[in-house]
Structures are given as C-alpha cells and as structure tokens.
Write an enzyme that holds these catalytic residues in place. Structure first.
Site, short mmCIF file in Angstrom:
data_model
loop_
_atom_site.label_atom_id
_atom_site.label_comp_id
_atom_site.label_asym_id
_atom_site.label_seq_id
_atom_site.Cartn_x
_atom_site.Cartn_y
_atom_site.Cartn_z
N ARG A 172 0.85 -1.19 0.00
CA ARG A 172 0.00 0.00 0.00
C ARG A 172 0.89 1.24 0.00
NH1 ARG A 172 -2.16 0.95 4.43
NH2 ARG A 172 -1.50 -0.93 5.51
N TYR A 206 -1.75 -3.52 -6.39
CA TYR A 206 -1.57 -4.15 -5.08
C TYR A 206 -2.87 -4.14 -4.26
CZ TYR A 206 -0.27 -5.10 -0.32
OH TYR A 206 -0.24 -5.65 0.94
N LYS A 225 -9.50 -2.11 2.17
CA LYS A 225 -9.24 -0.97 3.05
C LYS A 225 -9.99 0.28 2.56
CE LYS A 225 -6.27 -2.93 5.90
NZ LYS A 225 -5.76 -4.20 5.54
N HIS A 227 -10.63 -2.17 11.94
CA HIS A 227 -9.53 -3.00 11.45
C HIS A 227 -9.31 -4.11 12.48
CE1 HIS A 227 -5.03 -2.96 10.08
NE2 HIS A 227 -5.73 -3.81 9.38
N SER A 264 0.11 -3.57 11.89
CA SER A 264 0.76 -4.67 11.18
C SER A 264 1.99 -5.14 11.95
CB SER A 264 1.14 -4.24 9.77
OG SER A 264 1.93 -3.09 9.83
N CYS A 313 2.12 -7.60 14.15
CA CYS A 313 1.86 -8.01 15.53
C CYS A 313 1.24 -9.41 15.60
CB CYS A 313 0.92 -7.02 16.21
SG CYS A 313 1.66 -5.43 16.54
N GLY A 314 1.18 -10.12 14.49
CA GLY A 314 0.65 -11.48 14.52
C GLY A 314 -0.87 -11.55 14.58
N LYS A 315 -1.51 -10.56 13.96
CA LYS A 315 -2.97 -10.49 14.00
C LYS A 315 -3.64 -11.72 13.37
CE LYS A 315 -6.30 -7.11 12.21
NZ LYS A 315 -6.42 -6.34 10.97
N ASN A 329 -2.32 -14.65 12.84
CA ASN A 329 -2.03 -15.85 13.63
C ASN A 329 -2.98 -15.94 14.84
OD1 ASN A 329 0.03 -16.27 11.85
ND2 ASN A 329 1.67 -15.69 13.25
N ASP A 368 -9.19 -9.40 9.40
CA ASP A 368 -8.77 -8.04 9.02
C ASP A 368 -9.81 -6.96 9.31
OD1 ASP A 368 -6.73 -6.38 8.01
OD2 ASP A 368 -7.66 -6.30 6.04
N ARG A 413 2.19 -12.17 -0.46
CA ARG A 413 0.86 -12.42 0.09
C ARG A 413 0.22 -13.68 -0.50
NH1 ARG A 413 -1.49 -8.50 3.84
NH2 ARG A 413 0.22 -7.02 4.08
O1 SAT Z 1 -3.51 -4.69 1.11
S1 SAT Z 1 -4.00 -4.62 2.48
O2 SAT Z 1 -4.20 -3.24 2.85
O3 SAT Z 1 -5.20 -5.34 2.64
C1 SAT Z 1 -2.85 -5.32 3.47
C2 SAT Z 1 -1.91 -4.30 3.91
O4 SAT Z 1 -1.03 -3.91 3.13
O5 SAT Z 1 -2.06 -3.86 5.05
MN MN Z 2 -4.99 -5.07 7.72
#
Ligand code: SAT
Ligand code: MN
Length: 588
Positions: free
Chosen positions: A73, A201, A210, A230, A252, A254-256, A258, A277, A371
């Site tokens: 992003r 992306y 997002k 989020h 980001s 932080c193992g969200k 997982n 997410d 990803r």
């Molecule tokens: O592409 S996303 O925004 O969903 C994932 C990220 O880069 O945070």
């Molecule tokens: Mn996210």
C-alpha cells in the site's frame, strides 16, 4: 432507460475508452476462463498475471508477480477528499474533491485503450445481512477481478440490491501505467466513491478492502451509528461448549492473522475464526455489539506463515473448495512448482526469487510483503456463525501493539470510556517490514490510523457515542506479546501461549476471577493465569506486569504530543481520562 449502475459504467467507459466491457458474473466457469486468460498474459504481457502451480501442495493455486515497484500500500499517495481539510484530519492526506477529480480524471482519460474493462458487482457482507452493502468496482486487471472473486461475494445479487439507488458504493480502478508518479488512491466519502490508478496491489486496488470497508465505511458508520474497524473476529470455545466472541485490533507485524486462527494450548479449548482483518460492528436491538466480517477471504502475509506459527492457515492454503488460491510475489521452487517463502525451513535448490530470477543467498527470496489470497471457506476452523446474517455478539475487544516495554502483557479497562482512551493511545514499534527507522513507537489508535476516513478526533467521539447506546458493553483489554527482558529477548513466548491470555480475558468476561486495580487499569492476579505446561524463569511473569513510572511518563508525553495534532477535536472525556492517568502515574 438504463439503471444507475449501467449509466455509471457507460460514463466510466466513455472516460477510460476500453476495447471491451465485461460484466463479471462470479460463476466457476467464468473464473476458470479469467484465470486462463491471466495465464496467457503471463506468457505474453508485461504484468506477469498468473502462473499455474499445478502439482504443488496447494490445490488450484496460481503465482502472480507484480511490477517490482508495486508491492505494498502507498499511504503517501492515498487521499481523503472531503470539502474541508479539518474534516479529513491530520491522520489523512487531503485534497479538495474537485481538484482531486481533475487530477485523477486526467489520468483515467483513455487509460484502458487496448484493454478490457471489467465490471465487478459485489457484496461486502452476507447478501442476507442487514449490515451488508452492495457495491460496484470497475477494473482493467484480471488479477484484481480474480482477487475480488475470492475476497468478496461477487455476483448479480449486488446489482439487484442496488436497484434504482443512485448513491451505491462505486470504485473505479485501473493499473494505469504502474508508474508511482502517476499513482493515486482517492477517496470521496460523501459520494461513496473511490478512484484508484497506477497500482495493482491489494489494499490499493481491491477497493472493497481498506478503501471501502474501512475508509468509506468508517465515514458512513459515523453518519449511520456503527463502526467499521480493522479487527479480527473470533469465537473462543471452552470445554463446556460455550463460545465467547472477541474482536482484536493490531497494527501490522503483531501477529494479527495468527491470533485469529490460534490453536489454544489447553485441551478442550478451540478457536472459531470469523475474520482476520475487518469487522463491521453494529449495536443490536439487545444493546450488545454485533460484528460481521464483510470479506470472504484472507489476504495474508506469506513470510513467517508455517505449520508452527499458523497451522490453520497452512491447512487453509492446502484446502480446496470453490475458489482458486493466489500467491503474490512469493519465491518459486521450479522443481516442485511450489511457492516458497521465508519461514518454511531450508530454501530448496534452484529457488527463484519473487521477481523470477535465481535467488541469491542473503537476499529475500519471497518479497517481505508477499501475500496469499485464499477463500475463507477453505479455513478448517471457520466459525459456523460466519454466514449468520446477524453476525456474532461481542463480549470483549482486544487492542494490541508491539512494545518492548511499558505496556503489560494484558490489562483490562475499567469501563468503555477508559477502554476507548487506552485504544486511542495505542502504539506499536516499527519493524523492518515497514521501512524507515527501527523500534520507534508509532501511535496507531485502534490500529486505524491509516484507515479512518475522517478526522480521528471525531472518530474517538463516535466511539464514545456508540458506547452510550450499549446496555451490555463488551469489556475492553489491551495486550502486548512483545515485552522484552533485561537481556533484550522476548519475555513472553507468544504464539500459541497467547491463548493463556485469551483464557484470562474470557474468565474476566464471565466474572470467574478477580483483578488488581492499578493506575492504568485492571491487571490479573498472577495465580489466575493458567500456566500449566509453561515454565518461565522466576520473576518473569511478575516482570510482564511491572509498571515503571519513568516509562509511563514518557508514554504520557508521547500521547499528549499525538493528541496535540488533533487540537480541539479530541473529546473532553478523553482529556479527562488523560488527567486521571497522569495523576495515577505520579503515584506509581
Ligand atoms: O492490502 S492490504 O491493505 O489489505 C494489506 C496491507 O497492506 O495492510
Ligand atoms: Mn490489515
């Protein structure tokens, strides 16, 4: 007379001048044809659309290699275009809506010459859900079309639901020239419109994610009385079969993801995943919060994902249901035709890096932000409630960050207002993945700093207002898995052992255990933490909860500075919380 959707599509086609217009139906046959078309582009075109990973351990999987400058992003090129700059707030880049349209309109003019314009009708949320929203995205990227089919509910239902409404959610996207100098992601919250050009992306191009589900939706949520957050959504099942639903927000790294799929260390406990997410959260008629995941897939970071860190995600990637799985910018083992990334063990011989060249030891093989895009229906522990149109009732909300000191392993807020205050001060240390300086605390309230589509001070006020309507508010917790000990190592093992903290959280929600009152909130009595099977050095557990006055004074100063950016938009109640905390810290 054409309906509003047809009219809007015609207008965009006049602007972008594609060779063809294709209305996406979302059927399996169509998806297969699109993937085949993408594979042909891999051989002929510049954008490396798809390569089939047949015979790899991942069924129906395809590798996508992006343009090397288009791997993440781009927050600096992302704008919220409201008439007044103050309403976008210091948390957003701002441009006047008319000026933004002039600028980006020029870039869209003729950008689809020689290409196909795809119209994607999609639902965010289950079509039967009162909280779902019908949307239309236009794009000229097959990768985006296939990704949207995995991540959202694509089909005619969205067009039926829009009917004669004029103000449906619209997203216009083109990969343009993939030139960072001509890349913009522009949000027009008042028009429910996103215009994005120059990137393929995920977060820049899958406009349901997002852009719509957080930035535009948070703006709509403020007007309509709900929250777009989020957050992960999970249900923790206890041995008796009772399930407690929790939300969790983490910046980001932080193992969200997982955590959303964690396998608890105790027998009889089980996590049911609903989302990793985004959560849309409404106040139900019963005065509780109810959450749905508007998405239908995972767009997760590959490196670090393994049988050890996230076995459920590995099973998800190896599952085979209706949708294909995409890998973007991972490395490739040509011998087995399999995607590969750091964290999977020894790199295989002959590995190709994320750009397709021979991998050189010492360099990343997979891009650090590589990803996977995979259907949520592949998830073996998907909650039975995932497709419930009402969503799930929420009993607890967890806010986390990556902090080597200051913030204890877990802390409960004394009430909703205190919880909103703690969440508004949330911070996380930068990691290598984000670029820039290392280990600096970046304030990221509710993990929403890059995603709140309006002034964050107003967003805090909205959180407080939602709390006023709750007769059964969830408890709010902060967690920190990343505290370091004196030697600089992690003081807490993390990963599956984080379920020990989840257990305490549920025990608190159910009123089974007490807690110790401190100036920052309620801390566990150590004997209430289930530690069976985990031996920590003496004094370690205590140290995970130590409150150091010097550290908290620094924390207060940083939060004051952060609040200062929002001036008078910070609600008075949060200023009051700040004063209370200051007084408490002085007593530490
Ligand atoms: O592409 S996303 O925004 O969903 C994932 C990220 O880069 O945070
Ligand atoms: Mn996210």
């Amino acid at each position: 007379m054409a309906n509003p959707v047809e009219r809007w599509v015609e207008e965009q086609a006049r602007l972008t001048k594609p060779d063809k217009v294709h209305w996406v139906q979302g059927t399996r046959e169509e998806l297969e044809l699109l993937v085949e078309e993408g594979i042909r582009q891999e051989k002929t075109g510049p954008h490396h659309t798809f390569r089939a990973l047949a015979s790899s351990p991942y069924p129906d999987a395809f590798l996508h290699r992006s343009h090397p400058n288009d791997v993440a992003r781009t927050e600096q090129l992302t704008f919220v275009c409201l008439p007044k700059k103050e309403d976008a707030g210091p948390n957003n880049n701002w441009m006047d809506p008319a000026e933004a349209k002039g600028l980006i309109g020029g870039l869209f003019d003729g950008c689809m010459k020689g290409r196909t314009l795809y119209v994607i009708p999609y639902m965010m949320g289950h079509p039967q859900s009162p909280y779902a929203k019908p949307c239309i995205q236009i794009t000229d990227s097959i990768y985006v079309v296939v990704s949207m089919c995995i991540m959202t509910r694509v089909g005619q239902e969205a067009i039926r639901r829009i009917g004669a409404q004029e103000n449906f959610v619209r997203g216009l996207h083109s990969i343009g020239e993939l030139d960072p100098a001509k890349r913009f992601i522009m949000h027009f919250p008042q028009e429910h419109l996103v215009m994005s050009i120059g990137s393929g992306y995920g977060g820049n191009a899958l406009l349901g994610k997002k852009c719509f589900s957080l930035r535009i939706a948070s703006y709509l949520g403020e007007q309509e009385g709900w929250l777009a957050e989020h957050m992960i959504i999970m249900g923790l099942e206890e041995p008796g079969g009772e399930i407690t639903y929790l939300l969790g927000a983490f910046p980001s790294a932080c193992g969200k993801t997982n955590l959303a799929m964690i396998e608890p260390v105790f027998p009889g406990y089980k996590v049911h995943t609903l989302g990793d997410d985004i959560a849309w959260i409404n106040v139900g008629p019963d005065g509780r919060l109810w959450a749905i995941n508007p998405e239908s897939g995972f767009f997760g970071v590959a490196p670090g994902t393994s049988d050890k860190t996230n076995p459920n995600m590995m099973r998800t990637l190896k599952g085979d249901k209706f949708f294909p799985t995409l890998f973007t910018n991972t490395a490739l083992d040509p011998a087995t035709n399999s995607p590969w990334w750091e964290g999977l063990g020894e790199p295989p011989q002959g590995l190709l890096d994320w750009q397709g060249g021979p991998w050189q030891a010492g360099k990343p093989a997979a891009h650090p932000n590589s990803r996977f895009t995979v259907s949520i229906y592949n998830c073996p522990n998907l909650s039975k409630e995932y497709d419930n149109p009402k969503g799930v009732p929420i009993s607890g909300i967890i806010f986390g960050g990556r902090r080597s000191n200051t913030i204890p392993l877990v802390c409960e807020a004394t009430d909703w207002e205190h919880g909103v205050f703690r969440a508004s001060t949330n911070g996380s240390e930068t990691t290598t993945a984000a670029g820039g300086p290392l280990g600096v605390v970046r304030r990221d309230p509710m993990a929403m700093l890059p995603f709140a589509g309006y002034n964050m001070g107003d967003y805090f006020a909205h959180w407080l207002a939602v709390g006023q309507r709750l007769t059964q508010p969830p408890k709010i917790f902060t967690v920190n898995w990343f505290r370091k000990d004196a030697d600089g190592g992690f003081a807490w093992p993390g990963f599956r052992d984080n379920s020990r903290v989840l257990k305490w959280i549920v025990d608190r929600i159910k009123g089974r255990v007490g807690a110790r009152s401190t100036p920052i909130g309620l801390l566990p009595e150590l004997q209430d933490l289930e530690m069976k099977g985990l031996s920590l050095p003496p004094g370690r557990l205590e140290s995970l909860f130590s409150l150091e006055r010097g550290e908290w004074e620094k924390e207060l100063a940083e939060v004051e500075e952060f609040y200062g950016k929002f001036g008078g938009r910070i609600p008075q109640a949060l200023r009051g919380q700040m004063e209370k905390l200051k007084a408490g810290v002085a007593r530490l």
